[in-house]
Design a protein around this motif. Sequence first.
Motif, mmCIF file in Angstrom:
data_model
loop_
_atom_site.group_PDB
_atom_site.id
_atom_site.type_symbol
_atom_site.label_atom_id
_atom_site.label_comp_id
_atom_site.label_asym_id
_atom_site.label_seq_id
_atom_site.Cartn_x
_atom_site.Cartn_y
_atom_site.Cartn_z
ATOM 1 N N ILE A 55 6.811 -7.232 4.442
ATOM 2 C CA ILE A 55 6.598 -6.291 5.348
ATOM 3 C C ILE A 55 4.871 -6.011 5.344
ATOM 4 O O ILE A 55 4.053 -6.010 6.303
ATOM 5 C CB ILE A 55 7.226 -4.875 5.292
ATOM 6 C CG1 ILE A 55 8.814 -4.996 5.320
ATOM 7 C CG2 ILE A 55 6.451 -3.684 5.813
ATOM 8 C CD1 ILE A 55 9.573 -3.884 4.781
ATOM 9 N N GLY A 56 4.452 -6.340 3.889
ATOM 10 C CA GLY A 56 3.083 -6.188 3.577
ATOM 11 C C GLY A 56 2.250 -7.333 4.256
ATOM 12 O O GLY A 56 1.190 -6.989 4.922
ATOM 13 N N SER A 91 3.151 -9.225 6.746
ATOM 14 C CA SER A 91 3.173 -9.211 8.300
ATOM 15 C C SER A 91 2.568 -8.162 9.182
ATOM 16 O O SER A 91 2.384 -8.377 10.164
ATOM 17 C CB SER A 91 4.756 -9.582 8.494
ATOM 18 O OG SER A 91 5.402 -8.481 8.361
ATOM 19 N N TRP A 92 2.314 -7.200 8.420
ATOM 20 C CA TRP A 92 1.587 -6.097 9.155
ATOM 21 C C TRP A 92 0.480 -6.385 9.758
ATOM 22 O O TRP A 92 0.181 -5.922 11.035
ATOM 23 C CB TRP A 92 1.388 -4.797 8.022
ATOM 24 C CG TRP A 92 1.251 -3.423 8.623
ATOM 25 C CD1 TRP A 92 0.137 -3.027 8.753
ATOM 26 C CD2 TRP A 92 2.237 -2.649 9.418
ATOM 27 N NE1 TRP A 92 0.386 -1.612 9.436
ATOM 28 C CE2 TRP A 92 1.613 -1.627 9.788
ATOM 29 C CE3 TRP A 92 3.584 -3.178 9.534
ATOM 30 C CZ2 TRP A 92 2.505 -0.633 10.500
ATOM 31 C CZ3 TRP A 92 4.362 -2.112 9.866
ATOM 32 C CH2 TRP A 92 3.872 -0.863 10.694
ATOM 33 N N PRO A 130 8.713 -7.298 10.537
ATOM 34 C CA PRO A 130 8.780 -6.307 9.542
ATOM 35 C C PRO A 130 9.951 -5.338 9.521
ATOM 36 O O PRO A 130 10.519 -4.914 8.756
ATOM 37 C CB PRO A 130 7.347 -5.554 9.639
ATOM 38 C CG PRO A 130 6.885 -5.919 11.170
ATOM 39 C CD PRO A 130 7.537 -7.497 11.351
ATOM 40 N N ALA A 187 0.005 -6.260 14.226
ATOM 41 C CA ALA A 187 -1.095 -5.141 14.534
ATOM 42 C C ALA A 187 -1.864 -5.977 15.524
ATOM 43 O O ALA A 187 -2.247 -5.302 16.399
ATOM 44 C CB ALA A 187 -1.753 -4.531 13.446
ATOM 45 N N THR A 229 -0.681 -14.334 3.511
ATOM 46 C CA THR A 229 -0.408 -13.968 4.975
ATOM 47 C C THR A 229 0.074 -15.137 5.621
ATOM 48 O O THR A 229 -0.019 -14.902 6.941
ATOM 49 C CB THR A 229 -1.712 -13.343 5.536
ATOM 50 O OG1 THR A 229 -2.801 -14.451 5.329
ATOM 51 C CG2 THR A 229 -2.097 -11.981 4.815
ATOM 52 N N THR A 244 7.128 -7.888 16.115
ATOM 53 C CA THR A 244 7.309 -6.764 15.304
ATOM 54 C C THR A 244 8.460 -6.839 14.816
ATOM 55 O O THR A 244 8.805 -6.150 13.711
ATOM 56 C CB THR A 244 7.607 -5.544 16.619
ATOM 57 O OG1 THR A 244 6.354 -5.834 17.336
ATOM 58 C CG2 THR A 244 7.427 -3.920 15.878
#
Lengths: 206, 348, 446
Positions: A137-138, A140-141, A170, A145, C52, A167
């Motif tokens: 989650i962290g 891919s945020w 996450p 966005a 990332t 979307t």
Amino acid sequence: MAPRPAQPPPVQRLLRRWLRPQWPRLWAVSRRIDRFNSAIGRAASWLVLVMLAVGSWNVVGRHLGVLIGHNLSSNALIESQLYLFDLIFLLGAAWTLQRNGHVRVDVLQARWTPRQRALADLLGTVFFLIPFCLLMIGVSWGTVASSWHILEQSPDPGGLPRYPIKTMIPLSFALLALQGISEAIKRLDRLLAPGPSDAMATPDGR
Amino acid sequence: AGGQRSRPAVESDSDLPQIRWRMATSWPVSLDTIFGGAAMVCERVRLLSGGRFDIRPYAAGELVPGLEVLDAVQSGSVQCGHTAAYYYVGKNPAFAFATSVPFGLDAQQQNAWLYEGGGNAAVDRLFADFGARAFPAGNTGTQMGGWFKRQIDSPADLQGLKMRIPGLGGKVMAALGVNVQVLPGGEIFLALERGAIDAAEWTGPYDDEKLGLNRAADFYYHPGWWEPGPTVHALVNEEQWAALPKIYQDMFSSACHQANLRMLCRYEALNGTTLTRLLAGGTQLMTYSDEILQAARDASFQLYADSARGDADFRRLFEQWRGFRAELMAWNRTVYPLTRFLHQSEVS
Amino acid sequence: MDPTLWLGPGMFLGALAFLLLGYPVAFALGGVAVVFALLAIGSGVFDPLFLTALPQRVFGIMNNFTLLAIPAFVFMGSMLERSGIAERLLETMSQLLGRIRGGLALAVVVVGALLAATTGVVAATVVTMGLISLPTMLRHGYDKSLAAGVITASGTLGQIIPPSIVLVVLADQLGISVGDLFIGSVIPGLLMAASFALYVLVVAWLRPKLAPPLPPAPAGQVREAMARRLVLLVLPPLGLILLVLGSIFFGIATPTEAGALGAVGAIVLAAMNGRLSRRTLREVSESTLTTTAMVMFILLGSTAFSLVFRGLEGDRLIAGLLTGLPGGATGFLLLSMTTIFLLGFFIDFFEIAFIVVPLFAPVARDLFGPEALVWYGVIVGANLQSSFLTPPFGFALFYLRGVASAEVATGQIYRGVIPFILLQLTVLALIVIFPQLVTGLPALTR
Ligand code: NA
Ligand code: NA
């Protein structure tokens, strides 16, 4: 292997005493999560049929299209088959966890007592599953966005928007983390349930 | 151990930091010309810095998938990348100009536009929105116009034809009635060979032969009007760039210049050799008819006009590009008689 | 000490240890990735931003058309199983072969090969055949080990006989055409099935007690009934096989699309057999969702694992270790095959395909040339097939254990597969020595 204690180890007794008043609430949380994720999973499983229909249409439509000289397939249809597939496994993962459908290596577990298995599962949920979900989650945020920010499209002619499907990354891991909480509560319940205490004898030598 | 070995000049030069970067690329290692461009940037930088500025190139999929290089540079998971800007037209349609557009510029014209015609500045402005800097770092030269199972003579022959062709070229083909297909690279050969598609384009003779497309279709069309001279770019994360010592920045941009020239040279040399071999092996070289070329050109400029109406970035870039292109074309026309004479009077 | 020297190998050991805990493979891998990423960040090997790249990798997996074959083939197998088509196919076959010594076991091999040609989902074939044939074989006095071995081994044929998920993944990892790999593995797959059949016949002939013949059925009307059953029960599934393989072969569909056609074909077959209901559709869809999520999340966990592993320069370490060894082509083949086989004892084929195969692929390309990658893919596929069978982590063993009655001990299952592992290795050696077994068919179809 440690000798079997005559009564539950102090940790278990303390936990049991501390958790007992909370239990009905925890149990309700677990039940609610289970219902929520199984509703999502059941709904997503119907998408399997939609995906197969779209996939078959893409083959049939292409050949039929040549015959009648009119394009019956499109990149939007081709991509929607792919996105349906994505929705199926991303939305279905939490329900699969609930139904114990994620494959595991159970040679050692086969020899363990139910309590030992519950402990291993609890540790796995707390130290593997939930941290993994939080990491996903962290990281891919930001991508999600920025995809929303520019309303990212498919680079292929006639393709679909990309921000909704991105979307789902996450979202999927959030559903999984939720299910992890429910599973942890269920394992804790099994661990702390009163009964023969041999299960707590230091599992696999830890 | 041995601290007495002789060292390159830069290294003895004290205070330059030791820097290690990762470069994500869009290419499999097997495409040695284009992956070679990325490797060359890294190698030159390493050499120039006496090993202190060390960049490791990664093949597509090793760190991130080939089409996600811009995202990786933007998020900072890699410091730099090597990719084609037109893979990201879904993020900003104007990225097409940075690489190549149908009936656009050939390699020499493209370089003139980028370096001297305001192109680099315009492209940089597009990438700035994604926290990246862009450097031309390779060019494949004019590509081929694809492999066809059957002959196509007029725009009518394109109706309902199934072709694998991505990007703006695909949009133009779709406007001409072609059934444009998206296929992963690995499935192109089988689909063409078995007839699931009627035509497919990849790059040019050297790369196409590697994919075995000459065994799947007989008619090899040219010119590749949708990619007259595609540039590939090295991308650098803006923050990482800013943190580089000035001399490392210079090394990096010099290395990109070099790769830009050398990749083009390698493609030109290898394509010539390969085309000769393909023709000897039975491939039939075909030219797109003027009729098809005109229809495709009209459709292309219609597409640009439509896109420019809908997108401010696209309009700004298109107008700047079109102005430069008109002048350059006028100049190049004055040289054309020699080119034509050379090609017509070729003795072998 | 350079932390990359121990963090990389540490990941492998950590993964092995944590997988043994019995936590789902997908999340054990993901969890190990998190733990070692934290260690790497803590010791300054890489920046947190490096991670990332994960959503990009996940999105790449979501955007991979070839993986669409997974839900399609799972659906097809599951539909054939739940509609009872697979079961009746086996019954008919065993009645056809019942009077031959070892005929029942032979029927299992033949049906296993047929199912292999439709589904390619090992779980589906092993579970189905375990449910249907194990009780029958035991009832007719078959040796438990032989029965277990023949069922699990035949079930894994789905892996090497196309279409097959493993081959789809392998083709992607090797950067070769799925179709080429499918065609190239036809003869090796048939060879494997033939070797199983031959083994069964030889055992039944040498030691009839292990595989007794079925009592002869009364003649006369039975023959007519058999002919009807053959037409009604055996030919339709065969037609489906032709639909799937044929549509790839004749260019009607790409392998990805053929999967969707096959799934729809299975629905039609079930409907023709009067076994299609809303409930069946729901159950099959749900099990497709579960199996697909299971497989895909192993990929997601493994992509996190291998990203961190690369960040730790673990790939360089292994590459150096593996390519630094002397021996040239033969040495490399021995080394890569041994590595894959040994890893197969412990970890799943997907992880092997994603972590080790990318390391071997460039070396194989350099040593044998890009044309030989199909051959290399087939031998890796055949090797990975054995990994389904090797104790303790052979997945086919688990699937059978799950459906076998308690009278069959786990040890008997383990003992039963050993001859079949040896047979697979023999065929593997044949393919290595005679590459024409792989390259012959594609050359003919060209
Ligand atoms: Na198969
Ligand atoms: Na194994």
